[in-house]
Design a protein around this motif. Structure first.
Motif, PDB file in Angstrom:
ATOM      1  N   PRO A 104      15.420 -11.647 -10.333  1.00  0.00           N
ATOM      2  CA  PRO A 104      15.309 -13.104 -10.149  1.00  0.00           C
ATOM      3  C   PRO A 104      14.503 -13.806 -11.231  1.00  0.00           C
ATOM      4  N   LYS A 105      13.529 -13.101 -11.810  1.00  0.00           N
ATOM      5  CA  LYS A 105      12.698 -13.752 -12.838  1.00  0.00           C
ATOM      6  C   LYS A 105      13.559 -14.077 -14.061  1.00  0.00           C
ATOM      7  N   LEU A 106      14.354 -13.112 -14.484  1.00  0.00           N
ATOM      8  CA  LEU A 106      15.237 -13.352 -15.630  1.00  0.00           C
ATOM      9  C   LEU A 106      16.271 -14.422 -15.290  1.00  0.00           C
ATOM     10  N   LEU A 107      16.788 -14.350 -14.082  1.00  0.00           N
ATOM     11  CA  LEU A 107      17.777 -15.340 -13.645  1.00  0.00           C
ATOM     12  C   LEU A 107      17.185 -16.748 -13.730  1.00  0.00           C
ATOM     13  N   ARG A 108      15.960 -16.875 -13.265  1.00  0.00           N
ATOM     14  CA  ARG A 108      15.302 -18.193 -13.321  1.00  0.00           C
ATOM     15  C   ARG A 108      15.127 -18.657 -14.761  1.00  0.00           C
ATOM     16  N   GLU A 109      14.707 -17.738 -15.633  1.00  0.00           N
ATOM     17  CA  GLU A 109      14.516 -18.114 -17.040  1.00  0.00           C
ATOM     18  C   GLU A 109      15.833 -18.569 -17.668  1.00  0.00           C
ATOM     19  N   LEU A 110      16.902 -17.851 -17.378  1.00  0.00           N
ATOM     20  CA  LEU A 110      18.205 -18.207 -17.956  1.00  0.00           C
ATOM     21  C   LEU A 110      18.655 -19.585 -17.471  1.00  0.00           C
ATOM     22  N   ILE A 111      18.382 -19.866 -16.197  1.00  0.00           N
ATOM     23  CA  ILE A 111      18.761 -21.181 -15.652  1.00  0.00           C
ATOM     24  C   ILE A 111      17.879 -22.271 -16.268  1.00  0.00           C
ATOM     25  N   GLU A 112      16.580 -22.020 -16.292  1.00  0.00           N
ATOM     26  CA  GLU A 112      15.668 -23.058 -16.795  1.00  0.00           C
ATOM     27  C   GLU A 112      15.875 -23.325 -18.274  1.00  0.00           C
ATOM     28  N   ASP A 113      16.272 -22.308 -19.025  1.00  0.00           N
ATOM     29  CA  ASP A 113      16.520 -22.494 -20.463  1.00  0.00           C
ATOM     30  C   ASP A 113      17.950 -22.972 -20.739  1.00  0.00           C
ATOM     31  N   GLN A 114      18.687 -23.280 -19.673  1.00  0.00           N
ATOM     32  CA  GLN A 114      20.064 -23.798 -19.775  1.00  0.00           C
ATOM     33  C   GLN A 114      20.958 -22.853 -20.587  1.00  0.00           C
ATOM     34  N   LEU A 115      20.774 -21.556 -20.350  1.00  0.00           N
ATOM     35  CA  LEU A 115      21.578 -20.574 -21.080  1.00  0.00           C
ATOM     36  C   LEU A 115      22.782 -20.098 -20.269  1.00  0.00           C
ATOM     37  N   ILE A 116      22.762 -20.336 -18.977  1.00  0.00           N
ATOM     38  CA  ILE A 116      23.927 -19.985 -18.164  1.00  0.00           C
ATOM     39  C   ILE A 116      24.393 -21.225 -17.396  1.00  0.00           C
ATOM     40  N   ASP A 117      25.713 -21.273 -17.175  1.00  0.00           N
ATOM     41  CA  ASP A 117      26.318 -22.473 -16.582  1.00  0.00           C
ATOM     42  C   ASP A 117      26.825 -22.222 -15.174  1.00  0.00           C
ATOM     43  N   MET A 118      26.980 -20.957 -14.830  1.00  0.00           N
ATOM     44  CA  MET A 118      27.398 -20.608 -13.470  1.00  0.00           C
ATOM     45  C   MET A 118      26.949 -19.176 -13.170  1.00  0.00           C
ATOM     46  N   VAL A 119      26.678 -18.921 -11.910  1.00  0.00           N
ATOM     47  CA  VAL A 119      26.312 -17.562 -11.477  1.00  0.00           C
ATOM     48  C   VAL A 119      27.168 -17.163 -10.283  1.00  0.00           C
ATOM     49  N   ALA A 120      27.692 -15.956 -10.309  1.00  0.00           N
ATOM     50  CA  ALA A 120      28.306 -15.362  -9.122  1.00  0.00           C
ATOM     51  C   ALA A 120      27.424 -14.189  -8.710  1.00  0.00           C
ATOM     52  N   MET A 121      26.866 -14.278  -7.515  1.00  0.00           N
ATOM     53  CA  MET A 121      25.962 -13.212  -7.055  1.00  0.00           C
ATOM     54  C   MET A 121      26.574 -12.449  -5.892  1.00  0.00           C
ATOM     55  N   VAL A 148      18.717 -15.322  -4.086  1.00  0.00           N
ATOM     56  CA  VAL A 148      19.482 -16.184  -3.172  1.00  0.00           C
ATOM     57  C   VAL A 148      18.823 -17.554  -3.089  1.00  0.00           C
ATOM     58  N   ASP A 149      17.509 -17.563  -2.868  1.00  0.00           N
ATOM     59  CA  ASP A 149      16.791 -18.840  -2.729  1.00  0.00           C
ATOM     60  C   ASP A 149      16.861 -19.648  -4.017  1.00  0.00           C
ATOM     61  N   LEU A 150      16.762 -18.957  -5.145  1.00  0.00           N
ATOM     62  CA  LEU A 150      16.835 -19.638  -6.443  1.00  0.00           C
ATOM     63  C   LEU A 150      18.197 -20.322  -6.607  1.00  0.00           C
ATOM     64  N   LEU A 151      19.265 -19.602  -6.342  1.00  0.00           N
ATOM     65  CA  LEU A 151      20.597 -20.196  -6.522  1.00  0.00           C
ATOM     66  C   LEU A 151      20.818 -21.335  -5.545  1.00  0.00           C
ATOM     67  N   LYS A 152      20.291 -21.191  -4.346  1.00  0.00           N
ATOM     68  CA  LYS A 152      20.475 -22.256  -3.349  1.00  0.00           C
ATOM     69  C   LYS A 152      19.752 -23.553  -3.727  1.00  0.00           C
ATOM     70  N   GLU A 153      18.858 -23.475  -4.701  1.00  0.00           N
ATOM     71  CA  GLU A 153      18.260 -24.712  -5.219  1.00  0.00           C
ATOM     72  C   GLU A 153      19.335 -25.587  -5.874  1.00  0.00           C
ATOM     73  N   GLY A 154      20.437 -24.949  -6.281  1.00  0.00           N
ATOM     74  CA  GLY A 154      21.605 -25.705  -6.758  1.00  0.00           C
ATOM     75  C   GLY A 154      21.458 -26.322  -8.136  1.00  0.00           C
ATOM     76  N   ARG A 155      20.645 -25.709  -8.993  1.00  0.00           N
ATOM     77  CA  ARG A 155      20.475 -26.282 -10.338  1.00  0.00           C
ATOM     78  C   ARG A 155      21.733 -26.131 -11.181  1.00  0.00           C
ATOM     79  N   ILE A 156      22.471 -25.064 -10.938  1.00  0.00           N
ATOM     80  CA  ILE A 156      23.749 -24.876 -11.623  1.00  0.00           C
ATOM     81  C   ILE A 156      24.760 -24.396 -10.571  1.00  0.00           C
ATOM     82  N   PRO A 157      26.074 -24.553 -10.864  1.00  0.00           N
ATOM     83  CA  PRO A 157      27.061 -24.051  -9.906  1.00  0.00           C
ATOM     84  C   PRO A 157      26.899 -22.547  -9.682  1.00  0.00           C
ATOM     85  N   TYR A 158      27.171 -22.131  -8.458  1.00  0.00           N
ATOM     86  CA  TYR A 158      27.027 -20.711  -8.126  1.00  0.00           C
ATOM     87  C   TYR A 158      27.950 -20.376  -6.972  1.00  0.00           C
TER      88      TYR A 158
END
Ligand code: SF4
Length: 231
Positions: A104-121, A148-158
């Motif tokens: 989750p830490k890496l996932l958060r960094e990738l989202i916050e740095d706008q490096l990923i546009d969608m996640v399928a978990m 799960v909680d991070l993606l549910k924040e809805g910052r990017i499509p998932y």
């Protein structure tokens, strides 16, 4: 990056995008139903593509393809994943990441740095049934919950998704998954099909009617749940 596979064109892996998919080698799970045993097991793990080859391919398709799906194996195990994605993004590609949610830490960094546009978990199963379904006896479910909680924040499509296996998923599991994920998240029940490259043995899928019944169990909690891969 250890990249063991490249699908040069996909209309399915990255919804709404004309994309290609790379498959990274290695995984920290051993899901018995894994369709990609040859990507996961160390004895079979092989890097078939140099990163440069993939980047050259993407460069040559820049005006045709819109997105790159990074799948696995488990991509977040690759130590240079972030650098690789930066290079892909600099070419103008959208990036979708497939993950089992264990980093989750890496996932958060990738989202916050706008490096990923969608996640399928992947949601392997109810929390109680995660060890047997992931093939990992001692599992840190907290990291999965955090993703799960991070993606549910809805910052990017998932999306969340579960591959449903008769020998692993019960009605109670589906009820527990519904309660766990509760909300408006997109959630897919995927039919298990034996690819012939599995980690486990003696696994079977549910019938279409049975999958519809399992969908009915989760739907009250997850109104955006649907079946995938069912004719
Ligand atoms: S299905 Fe399980 S073992 Fe296979 S790549 Fe995904 S997380 Fe890893």
């Amino acid at each position: 990056m250890k990249i063991s596979g490249l699908q040069k064109l996909t209309l399915l892996d990255y919804p709404g995008h004309l994309a290609c998919t790379v498959f990274t080698a290695g995984c920290n799970f051993r899901c018995p139903f894994c369709q990609n045993a040859s990507l996961v097991l160390p004895s079979k793990e092989i890097s078939q593509y140099r990163e440069e080859e993939i980047l050259n391919f993407l460069s040559s398709r820049k005006h045709i393809l819109e997105g790159l799906c990074i799948s696995g194996g488990e991509p977040t195990m690759q130590p240079d994943l972030t650098d690789f994605i930066r290079k892909v993004k600099s070419m103008g590609y959208s990036v979708k990441l497939d993950t089992n949610g264990t980093h989750p830490k890496l996932l958060r960094e990738l989202i916050e740095d706008q490096l990923i546009d969608m996640v399928a978990m992947d949601i392997k199963n109810s929390k109680e049934s995660y060890p047997k379904t992931s093939g990992i006896e001692i599992l840190n479910i907290n990291s999965i919950e955090e993703s799960v909680d991070l993606l549910k924040e809805g910052r990017i499509p998932y999306e969340f998704r579960t591959t449903i296996v008769r020998e692993l998923h019960t009605k109670k599991d589906m009820d527990d998954i519904g309660k766990w994920l509760y909300g408006s998240s997109p959630y897919y029940l995927q039919a298990f099909v034996d690819s012939g490259d599995l980690i486990g043995t003696n696994l079977t899928g549910y019938s279409k009617q049975e999958l519809i019944e399992l969908l009915e169990i989760v739907s009250p909690y997850l109104p955006n749940a649907s079946l995938r891969g069912i004719d």
